[in-house]
Design a protein around this motif. Structure first.
Motif, PDB file in Angstrom:
ATOM      1  N   MET A   1      -6.868   3.781  -4.232  1.00  0.00           N
ATOM      2  CA  MET A   1      -5.703   3.075  -3.729  1.00  0.00           C
ATOM      3  C   MET A   1      -5.464   3.362  -2.247  1.00  0.00           C
ATOM      4  O   MET A   1      -5.076   2.476  -1.485  1.00  0.00           O
ATOM      5  N   TRP A   2      -5.687   4.627  -1.826  1.00  0.00           N
ATOM      6  CA  TRP A   2      -5.435   4.948  -0.433  1.00  0.00           C
ATOM      7  C   TRP A   2      -6.299   4.107   0.508  1.00  0.00           C
ATOM      8  O   TRP A   2      -5.857   3.714   1.604  1.00  0.00           O
ATOM      9  N   LEU A   3      -7.526   3.792   0.084  1.00  0.00           N
ATOM     10  CA  LEU A   3      -8.418   2.998   0.921  1.00  0.00           C
ATOM     11  C   LEU A   3      -7.959   1.541   0.981  1.00  0.00           C
ATOM     12  O   LEU A   3      -8.001   0.907   2.045  1.00  0.00           O
ATOM     13  N   LEU A   4      -7.497   1.012  -0.146  1.00  0.00           N
ATOM     14  CA  LEU A   4      -6.977  -0.355  -0.154  1.00  0.00           C
ATOM     15  C   LEU A   4      -5.715  -0.463   0.692  1.00  0.00           C
ATOM     16  O   LEU A   4      -5.507  -1.463   1.397  1.00  0.00           O
ATOM     17  N   VAL A   5      -4.878   0.562   0.628  1.00  0.00           N
ATOM     18  CA  VAL A   5      -3.677   0.576   1.459  1.00  0.00           C
ATOM     19  C   VAL A   5      -4.057   0.576   2.937  1.00  0.00           C
ATOM     20  O   VAL A   5      -3.488  -0.170   3.751  1.00  0.00           O
ATOM     21  N   LEU A   6      -5.023   1.422   3.306  1.00  0.00           N
ATOM     22  CA  LEU A   6      -5.457   1.493   4.699  1.00  0.00           C
ATOM     23  C   LEU A   6      -6.050   0.163   5.160  1.00  0.00           C
ATOM     24  O   LEU A   6      -5.798  -0.291   6.288  1.00  0.00           O
ATOM     25  N   LEU A   7      -6.834  -0.484   4.288  1.00  0.00           N
ATOM     26  CA  LEU A   7      -7.388  -1.790   4.622  1.00  0.00           C
ATOM     27  C   LEU A   7      -6.270  -2.792   4.914  1.00  0.00           C
ATOM     28  O   LEU A   7      -6.328  -3.538   5.904  1.00  0.00           O
ATOM     29  N   CYS A   8      -5.253  -2.812   4.082  1.00  0.00           N
ATOM     30  CA  CYS A   8      -4.164  -3.774   4.261  1.00  0.00           C
ATOM     31  C   CYS A   8      -3.370  -3.491   5.531  1.00  0.00           C
ATOM     32  O   CYS A   8      -2.935  -4.424   6.215  1.00  0.00           O
ATOM     33  N   VAL A   9      -3.189  -2.222   5.868  1.00  0.00           N
ATOM     34  CA  VAL A   9      -2.504  -1.877   7.111  1.00  0.00           C
ATOM     35  C   VAL A   9      -3.293  -2.384   8.314  1.00  0.00           C
ATOM     36  O   VAL A   9      -2.740  -2.974   9.256  1.00  0.00           O
TER      37      VAL A   9
END
Length: 439
Positions: A326-334
């Protein structure tokens, strides 16, 4: 140009102030609603596939056709804005995108739904260029970059409405209720615009055109002279390279990717799409301030945004195992949220390269870039998903191809654009940077 743009007020500059914000706000409200309608399919992609019984490539045709019409209309709309002014063009656009949204609500077949999205795209195409022209007619030149970024920020708030409101309406009142109900917003902003909008403040009428001839020869010359400027071409390629990753994600393929490939619930996927929008709004304020003060930072900001975006997509697509953390998907969206503000920098290359009478045309050309890239990627992802059995990791590789093409053109044109800017007298450079901007 110097590292910091001079903070001066040019002779004849519009005064700005509360009234300028009120009038400009009405125009931005029209753009806000257009973005809601444009991005509403992004949260309804899975519903549309079920409603019309279509596969991934057919689903992508909705957005491709909409963007094809949008991109194809940019130069004609730029010419219309230069000739007719903001209010008339915005009124036509509001009528068209409202009819398109309403038609989509009641479309019984795939073909009629496509026609409705095409009409929506035509109306949508008339909004952003008009709103930026409105900003340059009502605000001092030095406010240009910030006003442009604020317009983009408010537009992204429309995307936020799609992810938060339209998605809930779909599961509350159904397809027809959601799209027909949202179409009422188009009627409201049309009435507000007709009552309150003015093209320019009193005493700041634009100068009459140098030539009254408006035939085909004039149009060809207008386009040719605008394209000849390296700043126009650089602006197009900056827009091409930066905008499309977030547009493709928000407009259509983000929700299916997060739900079907990453195994997230629709609610969680919607929250991640919302994060892209919130990041865009926050970054837009920062980018606008930086560009207004430090013009030499434009290319580094563009290349950094592209590089970080590519790096995050590499990490997401190559992460071992079935699902990304999830942390990687969050970073991608940011990071995807920075793509929209970076694309706005393209207009800051086209503005100083063209005189006021060509600003609409120049901005129309620049605005084609990102939407051509978005169309191409939407189609490529849809075709690759059908060919690979819905393998998103392979389908999203198409992003890197277009980024590589765009970066090569940005690097090729940046030197001659900077030299051309330095050749212009300081006063005319500052005036052109922010007088009639469009996008």
């Amino acid at each position: 140009m110097s590292a910091s743009a001079p903070a001066l007020t040019l002779p004849g500059d519009p005064p700005g102030g509360k009234r300028a914000f009120a009038v400009w706000g009405v125009g931005v409200a029209v753009y806000f609603v257009a973005i809601i309608f444009r991005t509403s399919l992004g949260v309804a992609g899975l519903d549309a596939a079920d409603r019309f019984h279509i596969n991934a490539s057919s689903l992508s045709t909705f957005s491709i056709l909409q963007l094809l019409v949008y991109a194809g209309m940019q130069i004609p709309v730029g010419l219309m804005v230069d000739r007719l002014g903001t209010k008339k063009v915005l009124a036509i656009g509001a009528v068209l995108f409202t009819l398109g949204q309403l038609g989509f609500a009641f479309s019984p077949t795939y073909g009629s739904a496509l026609a409705s999205r095409a009409m929506l795209g035509c109306g949508d195409a008339m909004t952003f260029i008009s709103v930026l022209r409105l900003g340059t007619r009502w605000f001092p030149a030095r406010r240009g970059p910030l006003v442009a970024q604020l317009a983009g920020l408010v537009g992204m708030a429309g995307n936020l409405v799609s992810t938060l409101v339209i998605a809930r309406m779909l599961h509350g009142v159904g397809w027809t209720g959601a799209f027909a109900g949202s179409a009422l917003a188009g009627v409201v902003v049309l009435v507000l615009m007709l009552v309150f909008l003015k093209d320019h403040p009193e005493g700041h009428e634009p100068p009459p055109p140098a030539s009254t001839h408006r035939g085909a020869a004039h149009i060809r010359r207008q386009i040719r002279e605008t394209w000849r400027e390296p700043g126009t071409r650089l602006g197009l390629w900056v827009h091409f390279t930066t905008q499309f990753p977030s547009t493709v994600f928000l407009l259509l393929w983000g929700l299916p990717f997060l739900v079907e490939a990453q195994g997230l619930s629709r609610g969680t996927a919607g929250e991640l799409l919302t994060l892209v929008v919130l990041s865009n709004m926050a970054v837009g304020l920062v980018y606008g301030q930086i560009v207004a003060r430090h013009h030499n930072a434009r290319i580094p900001m563009v290349l950094t945004t592209v590089g970080v975006t590519a790096a995050l997509w590499v990490a997401v697509l190559t992460w071992p195992g079935g699902h990304d953390p999830m942390w990687l998907l969050v970073l991608l969206c940011v990071v995807l949220g920075a793509c929209g503000p970076a694309s706005m920098i393209g207009f800051d290359f086209a503005r100083p390269a063209n005189p006021p009478e060509r600003q609409g045309t120049a901005s129309g050309i620049v605005n084609m870039g990102g939407f051509i890239a978005s169309m191409t990627t939407l189609l490529a992802v849809g075709l690759l998903l059908d060919a690979t059995g819905d393998n998103f990791r392979i389908a999203f590789v198409s992003i890197f191809v277009l980024q590589a093409v765009g970066v090569s053109q940005v690097l090729r044109l940046r030197g001659r654009t900077v030299r051309r800017e330095r050749e212009r007298p300081v006063a005319s450079r500052v005036e052109a940077v922010h007088v009639p901007a469009e996008a």
